[in-house]
Enzyme design. Structure first.
Site: not given
Ligand code: NAD
Ligand code: GLY
Length: 365
Positions: A122, A144, A186, A228, A238, A242, A246, A249, A253, A266
């Site tokens: 955990r 993330k 990026e 960032k 997010e 935030r 993206n 993206h 994606h 990517h």
């Protein structure tokens, strides 16, 4: 070159990003490492021969037991099967709740190690040691973590912050040129969404970045991490702001999943995706053609593709739309895009399918 430090301010989850050269072999002196008796370095079969020994030696006075797990390299391995190898190693080596995981590699290793750290017992501490430009300016920062699902990119994951990020610019010397360009995607994104002065700096510094000039790289990594940090500090999970990170993206994606993970990098998907998102912004009346042309020029100079691939010869736009509906920003089946609503400003909004189809038809070849 002087070491620089940026703080991610998240109350009890705050941590430092250390940026400099030759930090890897000196990591115990760079910043306070999490205290424990054992550490597990997680890396891949490309990065291990280059940097694993150096990191292991640098950690030897900080941990009694140091193990190293070498995973297969590639985006196509960012999945449950590979994640399970991390859990196997943790259990086989009797790692406990304090064992520190060190993610040594690019964004794939960082995202998987972070997710494993979030889940094992955990939650155990982890340190990001990013060795690609993309990971240094983006993926190692902000917590993330994820793996891919065949139906959608990064769809299974958790928000889980590292305890430290160590960006050694010297590791970028061995990065293949194609990966450097992918990282620049990026880097570029931070300009149009947040900082036009940075976009202007990129326009005059792209040659230096491509030549791996250390001073230029240090400034780019620092400025991206500052932006960032500013965004993540306000919206860690997010719920709003935030999402601007993206930019490009949603299209990107779709390209990665549609082509099969690993076929397009990517950053390449993000490069072509930013051009599509800018074209959409223009069609929505938010920016003018001059702005789109500037972004196109920058993406091209970075060595990135300007056009997306054709994913379906019969109904290409339909296939993109189908893939983009499996996106974390989608709400009730409606796709939401990060669009530029003025130079240096971004918002998230839906767009009519017809307009999106027009953009895809114009931008894919
Ligand atoms: P990557 O991790 O696949 O690394 C790229 C390639 O470079 C790999 O082959 C790797 O082995 C190799 N490599 C790494 N460091 C090297 C070095 N110093 N010298 C030589 N080769 C080296 O890809 P990436 O571009 O770093 O990361 C992309 C991943 O990051 C994607 O999965 C993407 O979804 C994820 N990502 C996550 C976030 C986030 O916020 N968590 C943000 C952006 C991207
Ligand atoms: N790379 C997008 C984010 O961290 O939110």
């Amino acid at each position: 070159m002087q070491q620089q430090s940026i703080k991610i301010d998240l109350s009890d989850r705050s941590y430092a990003i250390e940026i400099g050269t030759d930090l890897l072999g000196n990591v115990a002196n760079v910043s306070d490492l999490p205290k424990a008796s054992s550490a597990l370095i997680i890396t891949n079969d490309t990065v291990a021969p280059l940097y694993a020994d150096c990191l292991r030696k640098a950690l030897k006075n900080s941990y009694q037991q140091i193990e190293c797990l070498v995973l297969p390299d590639g985006e196509e391995h960012k999945n449950w099967q590979t994640l399970n190898k991390i859990f196997d190693a943790l259990l086989q080596n009797q790692c406990d709740r304090k064992t520190v995981l060190f993610a040594l590699g690019g964004g794939v290793i960082g995202d998987m190690t972070g997710f494993a750290a979030a889940c094992y017992m955990r939650g155990v501490p982890f340190v990001q040691v990013p060795t690609t430009l993309l990971a240094q300016v983006d993926s190692s920062v902000g917590g993330k973590t994820a793996i891919n699902h065949p139906m959608g990119k990064n769809m299974i994951g958790a928000f889980y912050q590292p305890q430290l990020v160590v960006c050694d610019l010297a590791t970028l010397d061995t990065l293949p040129a194609r990966e450097l360009s992918a990282g620049l995607a990026e880097v570029i994104k931070y300009g149009p969404i947040a900082d036009m002065a940075f976009m202007e700096w990129l326009e005059s510094s792209m040659d230096a970045l491509l030549a791996r000039d250390r001073t230029a790289l240090a400034y780019a990594v620092r400025r991206c991490c500052e932006i960032k940090a500013w965004v993540v500090g306000q919206d860690e999970r997010e719920s709003g702001l935030r999402a601007i990170l993206n930019f490009g993206h949603t299209f990107g994606h779709a390209i990665e999943a549609g082509m099969g993970y690993g076929a397009w990098l990517h950053g390449e998907g993000v490069g072509a995706g930013m051009v599509m998102a800018a074209e959409l912004s223009q069609r929505l009346g938010l920016v003018d053609a001059g702005f789109v042309a500037r972004l196109r020029a920058l993406v091209q100079r970075a060595g990135l593709p300007l056009n997306g691939p054709v994913l379906d010869v019969v109904d290409n736009a339909g296939r993109y739309l189908q893939l983009m509906r499996v996106d974390k920003k989608a709400e009730a089946g409606e796709i939401r895009f990060v669009v530029i609503d003025g130079p240096g400003r971004a918002v998230v909004r839906a767009a009519p399918d017809a307009l999106v189809r027009e953009v895809i038809d114009a931008c894919c070849s």
